[in-house]
Design a protein around this motif. Structure first.
Motif, short mmCIF file in Angstrom:
data_model
loop_
_atom_site.label_atom_id
_atom_site.label_comp_id
_atom_site.label_asym_id
_atom_site.label_seq_id
_atom_site.Cartn_x
_atom_site.Cartn_y
_atom_site.Cartn_z
N LEU A 19 85.07 -76.62 -24.36
CA LEU A 19 86.28 -77.42 -24.16
C LEU A 19 87.32 -76.69 -23.34
O LEU A 19 88.11 -77.32 -22.64
CB LEU A 19 86.89 -77.80 -25.52
N GLY A 20 87.36 -75.37 -23.46
CA GLY A 20 88.43 -74.63 -22.83
C GLY A 20 88.21 -74.30 -21.39
O GLY A 20 89.02 -74.63 -20.53
N LEU A 21 87.12 -73.62 -21.08
CA LEU A 21 86.92 -73.15 -19.73
C LEU A 21 86.67 -74.28 -18.74
O LEU A 21 87.08 -74.22 -17.59
CB LEU A 21 85.75 -72.16 -19.68
N LEU A 22 85.99 -75.30 -19.19
CA LEU A 22 85.70 -76.46 -18.35
C LEU A 22 85.05 -76.07 -17.04
O LEU A 22 85.24 -76.69 -16.00
CB LEU A 22 87.01 -77.23 -18.05
N LEU A 23 84.27 -74.98 -17.11
CA LEU A 23 83.60 -74.53 -15.90
C LEU A 23 82.18 -75.07 -15.80
O LEU A 23 81.62 -75.15 -14.71
CB LEU A 23 83.54 -72.99 -15.88
N SER A 265 87.96 -64.74 -14.34
CA SER A 265 88.80 -65.85 -13.91
C SER A 265 89.23 -66.69 -15.11
O SER A 265 88.43 -67.00 -16.00
CB SER A 265 88.04 -66.74 -12.91
N TRP A 266 90.50 -67.06 -15.11
CA TRP A 266 91.09 -67.88 -16.17
C TRP A 266 91.17 -69.34 -15.74
O TRP A 266 90.99 -69.66 -14.56
CB TRP A 266 92.47 -67.35 -16.53
N GLY A 267 91.48 -70.23 -16.69
CA GLY A 267 91.56 -71.66 -16.42
C GLY A 267 92.98 -72.18 -16.45
O GLY A 267 93.95 -71.42 -16.38
N THR A 268 93.12 -73.48 -16.59
CA THR A 268 94.44 -74.13 -16.61
C THR A 268 94.70 -74.90 -17.89
O THR A 268 95.74 -75.55 -18.01
CB THR A 268 94.59 -75.09 -15.41
N ASN A 269 93.77 -74.86 -18.83
CA ASN A 269 93.94 -75.61 -20.06
C ASN A 269 95.00 -74.95 -20.94
O ASN A 269 94.92 -73.76 -21.22
CB ASN A 269 92.61 -75.68 -20.82
N ALA A 270 95.99 -75.74 -21.41
CA ALA A 270 97.11 -75.18 -22.15
C ALA A 270 96.92 -75.20 -23.66
O ALA A 270 97.54 -74.42 -24.38
CB ALA A 270 98.40 -75.90 -21.79
N ILE A 271 96.06 -76.08 -24.17
CA ILE A 271 95.90 -76.20 -25.62
C ILE A 271 94.43 -76.40 -25.96
O ILE A 271 93.65 -76.90 -25.17
CB ILE A 271 96.73 -77.37 -26.21
N GLN A 272 94.10 -75.97 -27.18
CA GLN A 272 92.79 -76.21 -27.80
C GLN A 272 91.59 -75.86 -26.92
O GLN A 272 90.73 -76.71 -26.69
CB GLN A 272 92.70 -77.67 -28.26
N PRO A 273 91.45 -74.62 -26.49
CA PRO A 273 92.37 -73.50 -26.61
C PRO A 273 93.17 -73.32 -25.33
O PRO A 273 92.93 -73.99 -24.32
CB PRO A 273 91.43 -72.34 -26.81
N ASP A 274 94.13 -72.40 -25.36
CA ASP A 274 94.87 -72.01 -24.17
C ASP A 274 94.02 -70.98 -23.42
O ASP A 274 93.88 -69.85 -23.85
CB ASP A 274 96.21 -71.40 -24.58
#
Length: 575
Positions: A19-23, A265-274
């Motif tokens: 759910l978080g990385l969405l990669l 590399s980091w993502g842009t998701n702010a919640i669940q999870p950040d």
């Protein structure tokens, strides 16, 4: 640090990856959590999930290590006047659990913004038999490289740590520490094995590679570059280290350009999870920025018109009290104070800088005034914030590149500075100059690519080719004009520091190894009140509390095995 909730380790990892990385898409397995919610049995284990967990925890753990190291060497701001007490043993519980064993806890931390730590080495141990059984050699090789980096970093921070007896569960609840030198040897063996395993035919490739997208040749270059780093770090106690380092350079199979850079590399998701870059998540908030930037580094870059400065820093105000604006006790109380005498004697900047660069001096532990929308904060590199286009606006969530930045681990520009150090050790100033030039060129070029990540940035403020070439030429001219080898090393070290922005681990090692740069701003509190510079950090509280085989360290003067330099302050390390 505050524990805010407890969650199942593997469930959190599945959530984080899927759910978080969405990669990429992930498949989950049915988990029977009735026996132990923090432990998977072999028949429930998915090698891809273990490897995904290892990769994500690696990024978070390196980010945290890098932030702490950057603080003590003035790349970031250190909030504490006394080296002996600025970091408490509890400050390292997160990286300890992240490195070793799952705790199932979410930590509220100033640098990691409610990140969940699992256990890299525990997952590596669980993954290894699965990879051998199923002939998943690239899975194994990736985990070996990541393990090697982590165990070397644990030694660099703490000295002797548990390794050979660690992670044996109930069969050994109090593992003894291993000598740091033996752990270094284990890391080299891991890297040799990884290089072999990357070239093997596997039954399947990893589902997800967050570093090189399954380019195994680049992974081999990263492994060789990590070997170069290990040799360089122990060169003071290993007469063959420089020869081994140069053998890899001569072979040429190491990181040499930005397309080969080892980074998370980091993502842009702010919640669940950040999953945004922690520096972004912690500073682009509704209440403004939380961290202060280092006055020493900002001043060094500002005074030299460094072309990277608008990428590294975003100025929320165009004036600083005491500089362009009148002193203001409420927002910057030191603007009404006189510099300490050792700052005056050394010609160091104090409290405020020109051009809106609003930060703090090394060791300034004053309270926090209402300046969250005034102080300078992280820019578009590497935290993926805003590019500084002189708009001078307060930041908020969603600004800039939304946190999709990087944690650099081993960059091609850094390798050139490593080569420059070896050249200086061999008294070859011509080769050192070439490597200095290469390192500057690569660092500036890489940083410059980040401007386009900010859709709102006015990129007309980016430095042009003339400005960049002039800056590099000026640094080389200063190097050429330096009379002594020490003066030349200061030039190399200062530029290495700037290139290392985003991960201070190698700066901390370089500083203890060489004593350069000698130009660093000292602590506000003069020696001896500051105590000696930190030669290794306190053991984490979780280690000494839960392991009867390990006692707390008496102080921060304990050196790691490769540091045979004189004690501070006789050694030229600024306190």
């Amino acid at each position: 640090m505050k524990i805010i909730k407890s969650i199942s380790y593997k469930v959190s990892m599945i959530t984080l990856l899927c759910l978080g990385l969405l990669l990429t898409s992930c498949e989950t397995t049915e988990l029977d959590l009735s026996d132990n919610p923090n432990q998977l049995s072999r028949d429930q284990s998915d090698p891809d999930l273990f490897l995904n967990s290892i990769q994500v925890d690696f990024g978070k753990t390196v980010e945290r290590f890098g932030a702490i190291a950057a603080q003590v060497v003035r790349i970031d701001n250190m909030n504490g006047r006394d080296y002996q007490n600025v970091y408490a043993p509890t400050d390292f519980n997160d990286v300890w659990s992240g490195s070793y064993q799952s705790t199932g806890e979410v930590f509220e931390d100033q640098n990691l913004h409610n990140q969940t730590f699992s256990g890299i080495l525990a997952d590596v141990r669980a993954l290894e038999p699965l990879t051998l059984e199923e002939e998943l050699y690239q899975h194994l090789a990736m985990s070996q490289v990541l393990e090697a980096y982590i165990i070397v970093t644990l030694v660099d921070f703490f000295g002797d740590v548990p390794y050979s007896e660690a992670l044996q569960g109930s069969s050994n609840l109090n593992p003894s520490v291993d000598d740091g030198a033996s752990i270094y040897e284990a890391a080299l063996s891991l890297l040799d094995d990884a290089i072999i395993n990357f070239d093997k035919d596997s039954s399947a490739e990893p589902n997800l590679d967050l570093f090189y997208n399954k380019d195994w040749d680049k992974w081999i270059k990263a492994a060789n570059t990590l070997k170069m780093k290990i040799y360089l770090q122990r060169r003071l106690v290993d007469s063959e280290a420089i020869n081994r380092f140069n053998e890899i350079v001569t072979d040429g199979n190491y990181i040499q350009n930005s397309s080969e850079d080892f980074q998370f590399s980091w993502g842009t998701n702010a919640i669940q999870p950040d999953n945004r870059h922690p520096r972004y998540a912690n500073n682009y908030e509704a209440d403004g920025a939380d961290e202060y930037m280092s006055n020493w580094l900002m001043n060094l870059m500002s005074e030299s018109d460094d072309p990277r400065i608008r990428y590294y820093y975003y100025r929320q105000s165009n004036v600083v009290p005491g500089a362009e604006a009148a002193p203001n006790e409420e927002t910057l109380n030191c603007s009404l104070e006189s510099p300490p005498q050792h700052y005056i004697d050394g010609g160091f900047t104090f409290c405020y800088l020109n051009k809106g660069y609003w930060g703090r001096d090394h060791g300034d532990d004053d309270g926090i005034p209402p300046d969250g929308f005034l102080r300078t904060t992280f820019g578009v590199y590497p935290a993926a914030g805003r590019f500084d286009d002189s708009s001078f606006e307060g930041t908020s969530q969603g600004d800039g590149a939304q946190g999709a930045g990087i944690t650099p681990v081993l960059l091609s520009s850094w390798v050139d500075f490593m080569i420059a150090e070896v050249a200086m050790e061999e008294m070859n100033t011509t080769a050192a100059r070439t490597s200095l030039s290469n390192g500057l060129t690569k660092s500036i070029a890489k940083v410059g690519t980040f401007g386009a990540l900010d859709p709102s940035g006015d990129l007309s403020f980016e430095p042009d080719g003339t400005a960049i070439n002039s800056f590099i030429a000026d640094r080389l001219a200063i190097f050429d004009a330096a009379v002594t080898m020490d003066d030349k090393m200061d030039v190399i070290a200062e530029q290495y520091w700037i290139a290392l922005f985003g991960n201070g681990i190698d700066a901390y090692n370089f500083y203890r190894r060489t004593g350069f740069p000698t130009t660093l701003q000292p602590n506000i509190e003069p020696f001896p009140a500051t105590g000696n510079f930190i030669r290794s950090f306190p053991y984490p509280a979780d280690l000494t509390t839960n392991n009867s085989s390990v006692d707390p360290k008496p102080d921060v003067n304990q050196k790691v095995f490769w540091d045979n330099n004189p004690d501070s302050p006789a050694f030229p390390i600024a306190n």
